[in-house]
Design a protein around this motif. Structure first.
Motif, short mmCIF file in Angstrom:
data_model
loop_
_atom_site.label_atom_id
_atom_site.label_comp_id
_atom_site.label_asym_id
_atom_site.label_seq_id
_atom_site.Cartn_x
_atom_site.Cartn_y
_atom_site.Cartn_z
N THR A 83 0.98 -1.11 0.09
CA THR A 83 0.10 -0.02 -0.11
C THR A 83 0.91 1.30 -0.16
O THR A 83 1.69 1.85 1.25
CB THR A 83 -0.94 -0.01 1.77
OG1 THR A 83 -1.08 -1.52 1.67
CG2 THR A 83 -1.49 1.16 1.56
N ARG B 275 -0.65 8.07 0.87
CA ARG B 275 -1.50 8.91 0.29
C ARG B 275 -0.14 10.14 -0.19
O ARG B 275 -0.26 10.84 -0.90
CB ARG B 275 -2.69 9.44 0.16
CG ARG B 275 -4.72 8.72 0.24
CD ARG B 275 -5.14 9.27 0.98
NE ARG B 275 -5.70 10.55 0.15
CZ ARG B 275 -6.82 11.33 -1.02
NH1 ARG B 275 -6.39 9.71 -1.15
NH2 ARG B 275 -6.84 11.95 -1.40
N ASP C 246 -7.79 11.53 -6.12
CA ASP C 246 -8.65 10.25 -6.19
C ASP C 246 -8.79 10.70 -7.78
O ASP C 246 -8.69 9.82 -8.14
CB ASP C 246 -9.62 10.80 -5.41
CG ASP C 246 -9.09 10.86 -4.73
OD1 ASP C 246 -8.23 9.98 -3.30
OD2 ASP C 246 -9.29 11.29 -3.06
N MET D 187 -8.24 1.02 -3.93
CA MET D 187 -8.20 2.62 -2.22
C MET D 187 -8.90 1.20 -1.06
O MET D 187 -9.06 0.56 -0.35
CB MET D 187 -9.14 3.21 -2.36
CG MET D 187 -9.22 3.90 -1.69
SD MET D 187 -10.90 5.54 -1.51
CE MET D 187 -10.51 6.60 -2.85
N ARG E 80 -8.89 2.35 1.72
CA ARG E 80 -9.69 3.17 2.68
C ARG E 80 -8.65 3.90 3.62
O ARG E 80 -8.70 2.88 5.05
CB ARG E 80 -10.41 2.77 3.20
CG ARG E 80 -11.81 4.27 4.08
CD ARG E 80 -13.11 3.79 3.94
NE ARG E 80 -13.96 3.20 2.68
CZ ARG E 80 -14.51 3.90 1.44
NH1 ARG E 80 -14.14 5.29 2.41
NH2 ARG E 80 -15.15 3.30 0.81
N TYR F 101 -3.27 4.03 -1.81
CA TYR F 101 -3.61 2.91 -2.83
C TYR F 101 -3.08 1.81 -3.07
O TYR F 101 -1.52 2.05 -2.96
CB TYR F 101 -3.78 3.91 -4.00
CG TYR F 101 -4.15 4.25 -4.12
CD1 TYR F 101 -5.91 4.20 -4.90
CD2 TYR F 101 -4.74 5.72 -3.87
CE1 TYR F 101 -7.26 5.45 -5.22
CE2 TYR F 101 -5.70 7.14 -4.21
CZ TYR F 101 -6.84 6.71 -4.27
OH TYR F 101 -7.66 7.31 -4.44
#
Length: 224
Positions: free
Chosen positions: A168, A171, A191, A212, A214, A218
């Motif tokens: 992952t 962000r 996004d 994604m 959450r 990503y």
């Protein structure tokens, strides 16, 4: 070309950022060696322009760290000290070039172009996932032997995701990879770029998907 400029003189850093930006170069600015290390971990840069006298140390001592984080990264050392012994020390310390302040922008541009023409001594690998191959040296995405043409920001997102495939990507890391460190970013901009990239990969039958996670970021993985 994306450049990391490590310079604690804010006015000089901003002047160089503006001047180089007018020639199509993306310049990220940090002011300490600690922040330079973080920036090199988060983003792929094509050149490091490194001041020698920084608040947390001598730039020459940071060169080994920079090479460890990015082996193929060219380095131009900046300094207010222009004595021959200082220049020799900087070059022997691993810098590819050495400039004495005050810096003439035209000369800096010429030196950047000269470094860009040199063949890299370290070949960056390609990464393959399903039908997608990413060439980090050329910054090119290929699906089943055909180039996947993407806008610049989508290509930078894909590069960051492929580089950490199976993990992952936070962000914050994607923001650092895609935007200049001082860019103003709308809250949903990342996004929107990811959504368009996801559609482009699907349309090209790349066999990968962007998930994604959450609240985290990503993940790029092979499509099920």
């Amino acid at each position: 070309m994306r450049i990391l400029l490590v310079e604690d003189d804010l006015s000089l850093a901003q002047a160089l950022q503006g001047a180089l930006g007018r020639h199509g170069l993306v310049v990220d600015i940090v002011h300490t060696l600690a922040n330079a290390g973080s920036a090199l971990k988060l983003s792929v840069h094509d050149l490091l322009v490194l001041d020698r006298g920084l608040p947390d140390g001598d730039g020459v001592g940071f060169i080994a760290t920079a090479r460890h984080l990015s082996p193929a990264l060219p380095i131009i050392l900046l300094t207010a000290r222009g004595e021959v012994a200082e220049r020799v020390d900087g070059l022997n310390g691993g810098a590819d070039d050495y400039m004495v302040k005050p810096v003439a922008v035209d000369e800096l541009l010429a030196r950047i172009r000269a470094i860009a023409r040199r063949p890299s001594t370290v070949a960056l690998p390609c990464a393959t996932l399903a039908a997608l191959t990413f060439d980090f040296s050329a910054r090119e995405a290929i699906v089943d032997g055909q180039p996947l043409l993407l806008p610049r920001r989508q290509m930078l997102i894909l590069e960051a995701l492929v580089y950490r495939q199976g993990r992952t990507v936070q962000r914050e890391s994607l923001h650092e990879a895609v935007y200049g460190l001082e860019d103003e970013i709308q809250s949903n901009a990342l996004d929107a770029h990811v959504s368009k990239l996801r559609r482009a990969l699907k349309d090209a039958d790349a066999g990968v998907e962007i998930m994604m996670i959450r609240g985290v970021g990503y993940l790029l993985k092979e499509a099920q």
